[in-house]
Design a protein around this motif. Structure first.
Motif: not given
Length: 479
Positions: A243, A264-266
């Motif tokens: 994350e 976020d998990t980008s």
């Protein structure tokens, strides 16, 4: 009676807007090199963009007003023999830019007053000292002609660009690749983020680590660390679960973070851009299509989410305009230059205000282009705070003085001037040995001239060696 739920902030309603198509810079082949730098650097006069170049590395320098379609034959700065990885404008001279490249060199360029007319392949000075590619270049914020570079050889070098010398070499501090390096507000310290997951605060003149934090972010992907104006360190990185995180640290006590946020998990690296006047941090992820912004204050949770500007297209890189290049009449508090695959699109961040008057709460005095220190003073141990200017009547650029390099890689025109100056001096010194009264002066003059001649000879021989080296590389390429 009611508890205030929404935190008061004058930046809560900041909104971003991309400019119209005719104000974009079109038909630019943005570099495809895999390196997590911004690929773009901006100042109040020019925008510089790293571009694709066959055989070697190049970047394009466009005057800000030259928007629209850019001709394929538009001149570039193309002196590097490998791809350019990072570029940075000098904060004290809007015509001087530094570039670091895969060819292991750092080059410093002087851009003509109205931009490039022909391609430029000869730098003002070439700085050689890294043994692997140079991925980071960043100018000292308050001392003239000091440049920091960091390479994949895990070495940080601080250069005096005015003499072309490596003054400080920090060799044994980083066991792995350096992801980012940043000066503090007055340029007395640097902070680095390294592949060994440590964030270090370093005093470069004492060559010692002041503070460090192991596993600031536990993920393996690249981190970034920047100094804030109050001396705290802001980091972006990844958690163990991949994350994206941002963290705030106090160098006085690096054990525990002041604040850590999961985002976020980008998987794109978050590039932080910081405005010291308003304490707002803008985060641009490589490959993202959004810019998030946060305000940093003294009250918990310290890092306050403000908003997100979203577009359809992902960004390949991002340039950030210094405060003195913004339009204060439109309440513009930030301007980004977003790189697409084939164009550069300015994005304007504004705070909506009803009044047309100058908004002094949005524009406190900001760092101007004057350097409070010369390079030599800084190396001797002096510190200087940025010289602030008011933006009340807009920023009026002053006359930039030319970058002069005394010692190695002297500018061609400077060489001819020197030879003109030295020739008559030699004559007078040699043709008047009978005058004994002024002998002290003439001896000093003679000494000076001989020194100059010696340094020029050294320069010529070093250039010959460099030419021989390049010819050797060329012959290998033919094979």
């Amino acid at each position: 009676m009611f508890k205030r739920v929404v935190r008061q902030s004058k930046f809560r309603h900041v909104f971003g807007q991309a400019v119209k198509n005719d104000q974009c810079y079109d038909d630019i082949r943005v570099s495809r090199v895999t390196w997590d730098s911004a690929f773009c650097a901006v100042n109040p006069k020019f925008v510089a963009i790293i571009v694709e170049a066959s055989g070697g590395g190049a970047f394009m320098v466009l005057p800000l007003h030259k928007s629209g379609r850019i001709d394929k034959a538009y001149p570039t700065v193309c002196g590097h023999t490998g791809p350019v990885l990072d570029i940075d404008w000098c904060p004290h001279n809007d015509h001087v830019i530094a570039s670091g490249s895969e060819d292991c060199t750092v080059m410093v360029w002087q851009i003509p007053e109205n931009g490039l007319v022909t391609s430029m392949s000869e730098p003002v000075v070439m700085l050689e000292g890294h043994s692997k590619r140079v991925g980071i270049v960043t100018w000292h914020p308050t001392a003239r002609n000091i440049l920091l570079s960091a390479g994949c050889d895990n070495v940080v070098i601080v250069w005096n660009v005015g003499t072309g010398e490596a003054m400080i070499t920090l060799e044994d501090m980083h066991p792995d690749i350096i992801f980012s390096a940043c000066w503090n507000r007055n340029g007395s310290l640097i902070c680095t983020a390294c592949k060994d997951k440590k964030v270090r605060v370093i005093d470069p003149r004492k060559e010692e680590i002041i503070a460090e934090k192991d596993k600031a972010h536990e993920g393996a992907r690249p981190m970034r660390a920047i100094f804030l104006s109050d001396g705290k360190v802001f980091t972006t990185g990844f958690s163990r679960m991949s994350e994206r995180q941002l963290g705030l640290w106090d160098p006085e006590n690096m054990e525990e973070p002041v604040s850590v946020h999961e985002m976020d998990t980008s998987n794109g690296v978050l590039l932080p851009f910081y405005d010291p006047d308003t304490n707002v941090v803008y985060l641009c992820g490589k490959g993202d299509s959004s810019i998030r912004y946060f305000e940093i204050t003294d009250e918990a949770p310290f890092v306050h989410y403000l908003n997100t500007f979203t577009t359809k297209e992902p960004q390949r890189g991002m340039g950030y305009m210094p405060k003195r290049g913004l339009d204060v009449n439109k309440c513009e508090i930030a301007r980004f230059y977003k790189l697409h695959e084939r164009k550069c699109e300015p994005i304007i961040m504004t705070v909506p205000r009803k009044s047309d008057l100058f908004q002094d709460d949005l524009y406190p005095d900001t760092a101007g282009p004057d350097a409070p220190l010369e390079a030599e003073e800084w190396f001797e141990g002096k510190n200087g705070e940025p010289v602030l200017i008011s933006l009340k009547h807009g920023y009026i650029p002053g006359k930039n003085r030319d970058l002069k390099v005394v010692k190695k890689n002297i500018l061609d025109n400077k060489m001819s001037k020197n030879t003109e100056n030295t020739a008559p001096a030699v004559k007078t010194a040699t043709s008047t040995p009978s005058i004994v009264t002024g002998s002290g002066k003439s001896e000093a003059k003679l000494e000076e001239v001989l020194k100059e001649i010696k340094s020029l000879r050294e320069l010529v021989s070093s250039q010959e060696k460099r030419i021989a080296k390049l010819e050797e590389q060329l012959s290998k390429m033919d094979i």
